[in-house]
Design a protein around this motif. Structure first.
Motif, PDB file in Angstrom:
ATOM      1  N   ASN A   1       0.824  -1.211   0.000  1.00 38.90           N
ATOM      2  CA  ASN A   1       0.000   0.000   0.000  1.00 38.90           C
ATOM      3  C   ASN A   1       0.860   1.265   0.000  1.00 38.90           C
ATOM      4  N   ARG A   2       2.045   1.159   0.564  1.00 39.37           N
ATOM      5  CA  ARG A   2       2.964   2.298   0.611  1.00 39.37           C
ATOM      6  C   ARG A   2       3.294   2.788  -0.794  1.00 39.37           C
ATOM      7  N   LEU A   3       3.206   1.883  -1.766  1.00 36.04           N
ATOM      8  CA  LEU A   3       3.538   2.232  -3.144  1.00 36.04           C
ATOM      9  C   LEU A   3       2.300   2.538  -3.991  1.00 36.04           C
ATOM     10  N   ASP A   4       1.140   2.655  -3.355  1.00 33.69           N
ATOM     11  CA  ASP A   4      -0.077   2.961  -4.102  1.00 33.69           C
ATOM     12  C   ASP A   4       0.026   4.250  -4.917  1.00 33.69           C
ATOM     13  N   PRO A   5       0.652   5.322  -4.369  1.00 33.82           N
ATOM     14  CA  PRO A   5       0.782   6.537  -5.189  1.00 33.82           C
ATOM     15  C   PRO A   5       1.567   6.287  -6.472  1.00 33.82           C
ATOM     16  N   LEU A   6       2.588   5.441  -6.399  1.00 40.93           N
ATOM     17  CA  LEU A   6       3.387   5.093  -7.579  1.00 40.93           C
ATOM     18  C   LEU A   6       2.547   4.273  -8.550  1.00 40.93           C
ATOM     19  N   ILE A   7       1.881   3.240  -8.029  1.00 41.49           N
ATOM     20  CA  ILE A   7       1.094   2.348  -8.880  1.00 41.49           C
ATOM     21  C   ILE A   7      -0.039   3.106  -9.570  1.00 41.49           C
ATOM     22  N   SER A   8      -0.619   4.078  -8.870  1.00 38.56           N
ATOM     23  CA  SER A   8      -1.755   4.813  -9.421  1.00 38.56           C
ATOM     24  C   SER A   8      -1.375   5.663 -10.631  1.00 38.56           C
ATOM     25  N   GLU A   9      -0.092   5.923 -10.813  1.00 36.17           N
ATOM     26  CA  GLU A   9       0.355   6.706 -11.967  1.00 36.17           C
ATOM     27  C   GLU A   9       0.524   5.857 -13.222  1.00 36.17           C
ATOM     28  N   LEU A  10       0.511   4.554 -13.068  1.00 34.48           N
ATOM     29  CA  LEU A  10       0.677   3.664 -14.215  1.00 34.48           C
ATOM     30  C   LEU A  10      -0.638   3.579 -14.986  1.00 34.48           C
ATOM     31  N   PRO A  11      -0.577   3.161 -16.242  1.00 32.00           N
ATOM     32  CA  PRO A  11      -1.827   2.980 -16.992  1.00 32.00           C
ATOM     33  C   PRO A  11      -2.772   2.056 -16.229  1.00 32.00           C
ATOM     34  N   ALA A  12      -4.051   2.380 -16.259  1.00 34.65           N
ATOM     35  CA  ALA A  12      -5.040   1.631 -15.482  1.00 34.65           C
ATOM     36  C   ALA A  12      -4.980   0.133 -15.763  1.00 34.65           C
ATOM     37  N   ALA A  13      -4.753  -0.239 -17.018  1.00 34.45           N
ATOM     38  CA  ALA A  13      -4.727  -1.655 -17.388  1.00 34.45           C
ATOM     39  C   ALA A  13      -3.529  -2.387 -16.798  1.00 34.45           C
ATOM     40  N   ASP A  14      -2.498  -1.640 -16.355  1.00 34.07           N
ATOM     41  CA  ASP A  14      -1.270  -2.258 -15.834  1.00 34.07           C
ATOM     42  C   ASP A  14      -1.234  -2.333 -14.310  1.00 34.07           C
ATOM     43  N   GLN A  15      -2.131  -1.645 -13.638  1.00 36.68           N
ATOM     44  CA  GLN A  15      -1.995  -1.467 -12.195  1.00 36.68           C
ATOM     45  C   GLN A  15      -2.168  -2.759 -11.397  1.00 36.68           C
ATOM     46  N   ALA A  16      -3.155  -3.566 -11.717  1.00 32.38           N
ATOM     47  CA  ALA A  16      -3.409  -4.784 -10.938  1.00 32.38           C
ATOM     48  C   ALA A  16      -2.237  -5.756 -11.026  1.00 32.38           C
ATOM     49  N   ARG A  17      -1.731  -5.979 -12.235  1.00 29.41           N
ATOM     50  CA  ARG A  17      -0.617  -6.920 -12.399  1.00 29.41           C
ATOM     51  C   ARG A  17       0.652  -6.376 -11.768  1.00 29.41           C
ATOM     52  N   THR A  18       0.893  -5.071 -11.900  1.00 30.22           N
ATOM     53  CA  THR A  18       2.077  -4.483 -11.272  1.00 30.22           C
ATOM     54  C   THR A  18       2.003  -4.630  -9.766  1.00 30.22           C
ATOM     55  N   ARG A  19       0.841  -4.398  -9.210  1.00 31.95           N
ATOM     56  CA  ARG A  19       0.657  -4.542  -7.760  1.00 31.95           C
ATOM     57  C   ARG A  19       0.941  -5.990  -7.328  1.00 31.95           C
ATOM     58  N   GLN A  20       0.509  -6.969  -8.135  1.00 29.20           N
ATOM     59  CA  GLN A  20       0.767  -8.374  -7.802  1.00 29.20           C
ATOM     60  C   GLN A  20       2.254  -8.686  -7.871  1.00 29.20           C
ATOM     61  N   LEU A  21       2.947  -8.158  -8.873  1.00 30.67           N
ATOM     62  CA  LEU A  21       4.393  -8.387  -9.000  1.00 30.67           C
ATOM     63  C   LEU A  21       5.131  -7.813  -7.793  1.00 30.67           C
ATOM     64  N   ILE A  22       4.741  -6.619  -7.367  1.00 29.97           N
ATOM     65  CA  ILE A  22       5.377  -5.986  -6.214  1.00 29.97           C
ATOM     66  C   ILE A  22       5.063  -6.766  -4.943  1.00 29.97           C
ATOM     67  N   SER A  23       3.821  -7.227  -4.808  1.00 29.56           N
ATOM     68  CA  SER A  23       3.439  -8.026  -3.650  1.00 29.56           C
ATOM     69  C   SER A  23       4.246  -9.325  -3.600  1.00 29.56           C
ATOM     70  N   ASP A  24       4.405  -9.988  -4.737  1.00 34.91           N
ATOM     71  CA  ASP A  24       5.202 -11.217  -4.795  1.00 34.91           C
ATOM     72  C   ASP A  24       6.656 -10.936  -4.407  1.00 34.91           C
ATOM     73  N   LEU A  25       7.195  -9.823  -4.914  1.00 34.57           N
ATOM     74  CA  LEU A  25       8.580  -9.443  -4.611  1.00 34.57           C
ATOM     75  C   LEU A  25       8.770  -9.234  -3.115  1.00 34.57           C
ATOM     76  N   PHE A  26       7.879  -8.463  -2.508  1.00 35.85           N
ATOM     77  CA  PHE A  26       7.992  -8.166  -1.079  1.00 35.85           C
ATOM     78  C   PHE A  26       7.759  -9.415  -0.235  1.00 35.85           C
ATOM     79  N   ARG A  27       6.807 -10.278  -0.668  1.00 40.09           N
ATOM     80  CA  ARG A  27       6.553 -11.504   0.098  1.00 40.09           C
ATOM     81  C   ARG A  27       7.796 -12.373   0.147  1.00 40.09           C
ATOM     82  N   GLY A  28       8.452 -12.549  -0.997  1.00 38.89           N
ATOM     83  CA  GLY A  28       9.672 -13.354  -1.018  1.00 38.89           C
ATOM     84  C   GLY A  28      10.757 -12.774  -0.135  1.00 38.89           C
ATOM     85  N   GLN A  29      10.914 -11.458  -0.177  1.00 39.60           N
ATOM     86  CA  GLN A  29      11.910 -10.810   0.668  1.00 39.60           C
ATOM     87  C   GLN A  29      11.617 -11.050   2.141  1.00 39.60           C
TER      88      GLN A  29
END
Length: 224
Positions: free
Chosen positions: A104-132
């Motif tokens: 959620n901390r990166l929501d301002p960043l994600i919200s600037e991406l094209p609407a069609a890209d936001q859900a998948r980008t959020r999932q990629l970031i979530s996967d990245l942080f979960r692994g870390q």
């Protein structure tokens, strides 16, 4: 721990340049059975460019070539796959609330991406942080089990050891069209799978390209 989008320059990712083979034009890399698609690589590159554009203070960076940022994005996605592979195989727990807060901390960043890209980008970031979070949790427990206090340095060293050991147990291949010599990657600095020859080509794949070369790139080929 502090989650991050950029990969660490760890021992595990130094292995990715050791194996390359012909792959689908839609595949950037393969980590075991997990495919890193070129579309996911594009999304992560886009997210890193957006993050760089808004960085301020000590985090601020001069403009970068998109090709350089793409190297970092590929490193992040490979690291993510390695971390989650270890975490899932060893059933390492993580705090779901903390994970949600970090994303959620990166929501301002994600919200600037094209609407069609936001859900998948959020999932990629979530996967990245979960692994870390999973690998950091395991590393902390292992340092404690050795009888030592889990200092940041010791835990980070153990994270690197976990990633290196995990990477050695899985086939990691990178599409030869993508350089793997940037931050978090192995290679000779010019790409071990597809060597650049001209100075322009070398700059395009270098982790630290010449600043004047970056400055002269068209706006669509640089971040920041």
């Amino acid at each position: 721990m502090k989650t991050r989008l950029l990969p660490m320059a760890g021992a595990a990712l130094a292995l990715v340049a050791l194996s390359g083979c012909a792959q689908s034009s839609q595949t950037a890399a393969q980590v075991g059975s997990q495919t890193i698609s070129t579309s996911d690589l594009h999304l992560m590159t886009q997210a890193l460019c957006t993050e760089q554009r808004h960085a301020t203070g000590a985090s601020a960076q001069p403009p970068s070539a998109i090709s350089t940022v793409s190297n970092s994005a590929l490193g992040a996605l490979i690291e993510s796959a390695i971390d989650r592979r270890y975490g899932d195989q060893h059933a390492v727990s993580y705090d779901k609330l903390t994970l949600a807060q970090e994303v959620n901390r990166l929501d301002p960043l994600i919200s600037e991406l094209p609407a069609a890209d936001q859900a998948r980008t959020r999932q990629l970031i979530s996967d990245l942080f979960r692994g870390q979070m999973q690998v950091y949790q395991a590393a902390t427990a292992q340092v404690r089990a050795s009888g030592q206090a889990p200092t940041q340095q010791l835990v980070q060293q153990q994270v690197g050891a976990i990633e290196s050991a995990t990477a050695k147990k899985v086939d990691i291949t990178v599409n030869p069209q993508y350089d793997t010599s940037g931050p978090g990657h192995g290679g000779d600095g010019h790409g071990s799978l597809s060597r650049a020859v001209s100075s322009d080509a070398k700059n395009s794949v270098s982790a630290q390209p010449d600043a004047s070369w970056v400055a002269n790139l068209p706006a669509g080929q640089k971040c920041g």
